[in-house]
Design a protein around this motif. Structure first.
Motif, PDB file in Angstrom:
ATOM      1  N   ASP A   1       0.955  -4.118   1.489  1.00 56.64           N
ATOM      2  CA  ASP A   1       1.125  -3.762   0.074  1.00 56.64           C
ATOM      3  C   ASP A   1       0.477  -2.390  -0.108  1.00 56.64           C
ATOM      4  O   ASP A   1      -0.403  -2.002   0.668  1.00 56.64           O
ATOM      5  N   ILE A  11       6.242 -12.674  -5.675  1.00 58.47           N
ATOM      6  CA  ILE A  11       7.221 -13.202  -4.718  1.00 58.47           C
ATOM      7  C   ILE A  11       6.780 -12.920  -3.277  1.00 58.47           C
ATOM      8  O   ILE A  11       6.887 -13.785  -2.402  1.00 58.47           O
ATOM      9  N   TYR A  63      17.101   0.640 -12.526  1.00 59.67           N
ATOM     10  CA  TYR A  63      16.791  -0.589 -11.774  1.00 59.67           C
ATOM     11  C   TYR A  63      18.088  -1.252 -11.295  1.00 59.67           C
ATOM     12  O   TYR A  63      18.196  -1.657 -10.133  1.00 59.67           O
ATOM     13  N   THR A  92       6.016 -13.813 -12.618  1.00 59.59           N
ATOM     14  CA  THR A  92       5.038 -13.040 -11.838  1.00 59.59           C
ATOM     15  C   THR A  92       4.430 -12.008 -12.790  1.00 59.59           C
ATOM     16  O   THR A  92       4.725 -12.003 -13.991  1.00 59.59           O
TER      17      THR A  92
HETATM   18  N1  LIG Z   1       9.643 -11.245 -11.260  1.00 61.47           N
HETATM   19  C1  LIG Z   1      10.929 -11.178 -11.571  1.00 61.47           C
HETATM   20  O1  LIG Z   1      11.379 -11.679 -12.630  1.00 61.47           O
HETATM   21  C2  LIG Z   1      11.890 -10.503 -10.631  1.00 61.47           C
HETATM   22  C3  LIG Z   1      13.264 -10.685 -10.859  1.00 61.47           C
HETATM   23  C4  LIG Z   1      14.168 -10.064 -10.006  1.00 61.47           C
HETATM   24  C5  LIG Z   1      13.724  -9.293  -8.942  1.00 61.47           C
HETATM   25  N2  LIG Z   1      12.379  -9.125  -8.757  1.00 61.47           N
HETATM   26  C6  LIG Z   1      11.984  -8.295  -7.632  1.00 61.47           C
HETATM   27  O2  LIG Z   1      11.091  -9.026  -6.826  1.00 61.47           O
HETATM   28  C7  LIG Z   1      10.241  -8.116  -6.128  1.00 61.47           C
HETATM   29  C8  LIG Z   1       8.798  -8.555  -6.277  1.00 61.47           C
HETATM   30  O3  LIG Z   1       8.508  -8.614  -7.646  1.00 61.47           O
HETATM   31  P1  LIG Z   1       7.317  -9.505  -8.237  1.00 61.47           P
HETATM   32  O4  LIG Z   1       7.814 -10.005  -9.543  1.00 61.47           O
HETATM   33  O5  LIG Z   1       6.812 -10.459  -7.229  1.00 61.47           O
HETATM   34  O6  LIG Z   1       6.276  -8.340  -8.542  1.00 61.47           O
HETATM   35  P2  LIG Z   1       4.671  -8.303  -8.667  1.00 61.47           P
HETATM   36  O7  LIG Z   1       4.415  -7.331  -9.765  1.00 61.47           O
HETATM   37  O8  LIG Z   1       4.061  -9.652  -8.718  1.00 61.47           O
HETATM   38  O9  LIG Z   1       4.268  -7.623  -7.290  1.00 61.47           O
HETATM   39  C9  LIG Z   1       4.711  -6.350  -6.992  1.00 61.47           C
HETATM   40  C10 LIG Z   1       3.888  -5.852  -5.808  1.00 61.47           C
HETATM   41  O10 LIG Z   1       4.466  -4.612  -5.400  1.00 61.47           O
HETATM   42  C11 LIG Z   1       3.418  -3.790  -4.967  1.00 61.47           C
HETATM   43  N3  LIG Z   1       3.878  -2.415  -4.911  1.00 61.47           N
HETATM   44  C12 LIG Z   1       4.149  -1.581  -5.943  1.00 61.47           C
HETATM   45  N4  LIG Z   1       4.514  -0.378  -5.478  1.00 61.47           N
HETATM   46  C13 LIG Z   1       4.491  -0.442  -4.117  1.00 61.47           C
HETATM   47  C14 LIG Z   1       4.749   0.481  -3.072  1.00 61.47           C
HETATM   48  N5  LIG Z   1       5.127   1.732  -3.330  1.00 61.47           N
HETATM   49  N6  LIG Z   1       4.612   0.053  -1.791  1.00 61.47           N
HETATM   50  C15 LIG Z   1       4.228  -1.204  -1.510  1.00 61.47           C
HETATM   51  N7  LIG Z   1       3.960  -2.132  -2.465  1.00 61.47           N
HETATM   52  C16 LIG Z   1       4.085  -1.742  -3.755  1.00 61.47           C
HETATM   53  C17 LIG Z   1       2.326  -4.036  -5.997  1.00 61.47           C
HETATM   54  O11 LIG Z   1       1.058  -3.604  -5.540  1.00 61.47           O
HETATM   55  C18 LIG Z   1       2.425  -5.556  -6.168  1.00 61.47           C
HETATM   56  O12 LIG Z   1       1.563  -6.252  -5.267  1.00 61.47           O
HETATM   57  C19 LIG Z   1      10.556  -6.732  -6.675  1.00 61.47           C
HETATM   58  O13 LIG Z   1      11.449  -6.077  -5.805  1.00 61.47           O
HETATM   59  C20 LIG Z   1      11.233  -7.035  -7.993  1.00 61.47           C
HETATM   60  O14 LIG Z   1      12.098  -5.982  -8.393  1.00 61.47           O
HETATM   61  C21 LIG Z   1      11.470  -9.717  -9.566  1.00 61.47           C
END
Ligand SMILES: NC(=O)c1ccc[n+]([C@@H]2O[C@H](COP(=O)([O-])OP(=O)(O)OC[C@H]3O[C@@H](n4cnc5c(N)ncnc54)[C@H](O)[C@@H]3O)[C@@H](O)[C@H]2O)c1
Length: 254
Positions: free
Chosen positions: A42, A23, A159, A193
């Motif tokens: 990141d 995202i 969470y 993702t």
């Molecule tokens: N994918 C889903 O289904 C979904 C649904 C609801 C909410 N979200 C939320 O969306 C957000 C992004 O999720 P995504 O699915 O794109 O994840 P993703 O796994 O594609 O990316 C997560 C990123 O977070 C980075 N990261 C991890 N720990 C970190 C830290 N301490 N400091 C900085 N960066 C850090 C990782 O290096 C990675 O690049 C998150 O907050 C997640 O909880 C995702």
């Protein structure tokens, strides 16, 4: 992405966290495509570099920086980096998060605290560090929450608590900084993702069946909502929690 479209963010600077994938990456591309100067951060510095270089190759303006959102010192340095780059901060996308699963009776203290530190403490650290710059620019903050904040899913109490905390915090911050900074949250449903890469196919199929639009979300679906909330199109929107979940939260569990 083509640069021919509207340029809602021309002359604006955006700082995004967790923008090396998913995202955050899609949002970095979206804001840059609409004219923003984007600081891609990141904990994965190489990933952030790749995204910034891709934006540059497409004609956008981006820099990258390592930022572990749980580090107070790293936040101070990131805000200083924005100050010395463009001198102003207009958009802050607080996006870092991942699941620490486990039912309440199974979860140890470390997992609980790690979850809250990554998803909720980090938001406080980022806001505290960036408020002075954001208020000068009359900026906007968008925080990535989750559908887990509004419906219960077995096995994710920490969470849900962390994301629910974000939902309350945006209302508080929107009131606290009214007239200076707008605060909103996006609540994604299931988005394809890395978080979903290892999900068993049958669970994925069940999730799609329970999602009225009939598919998983794409990172770009969430990026579009973040861009809206961060833009002047949303100048009358603050303190809101916008579900971007394909209707998952309004459908029955059958
Ligand atoms: N994918 C889903 O289904 C979904 C649904 C609801 C909410 N979200 C939320 O969306 C957000 C992004 O999720 P995504 O699915 O794109 O994840 P993703 O796994 O594609 O990316 C997560 C990123 O977070 C980075 N990261 C991890 N720990 C970190 C830290 N301490 N400091 C900085 N960066 C850090 C990782 O290096 C990675 O690049 C998150 O907050 C997640 O909880 C995702």
């Amino acid at each position: 992405m083509s640069r021919a479209g509207p340029t809602r963010f021309t002359g604006r600077t955006a700082l995004l966290t967790a923008a090396a994938s998913g995202i955050g990456e899609a949002t970095a591309h979206r804001l840059a495509a609409e004219g923003a100067s984007v600081l891609v951060t990141d904990v994965d510095a190489e990933g952030a570099r790749r995204v910034a270089e891709e934006i540059g190759a497409q004609g956008g303006r981006a820099r990258h920086r390592a930022l572990d959102v749980t580090s107070v010192d790293a936040w101070t340095e990131a805000v200083e980096a924005v100050t010395s780059w463009t001198g102003h901060l207009d958009v802050l996308h607080l996006n870092a998060g991942q699941n620490f699963p486990g039912a309440a009776h199974e979860l140890d203290d470390a997992a609980w605290h790690d979850q809250l530190r990554l998803c909720l403490d980090s938001v406080f650290y980022g806001v505290r560090a960036a408020v002075p710059l954001l208020s000068t620019a009359r900026g906007a903050v968008v925080i990535t929450s989750s559908v887990h904040a509004v419906i219960g899913f077995k096995g994710f109490p920490a969470y849900a608590a962390a994301k629910g905390g974000i939902n309350a915090l945006v209302r508080q911050l929107a009131v606290e900084y009214a007239g200076q900074i707008r605060f909103n949250a996006v609540l994604p449903g299931a988005v394809a993702t890395a978080l979903w890469a290892e999900t068993p196919p049958e669970y994925k199929a069940q999730t799609i069946a329970r999602t009225p639009v009939g598919r998983l979300g794409a990172p770009e679906d969430i990026a579009a909502a973040v861009a809206f909330l961060a833009s002047e199109d949303a100048s009358f929107v603050t303190g809101q929690n916008l579900l971007v979940d394909g209707g998952r939260s309004i459908s029955s569990q059958e």
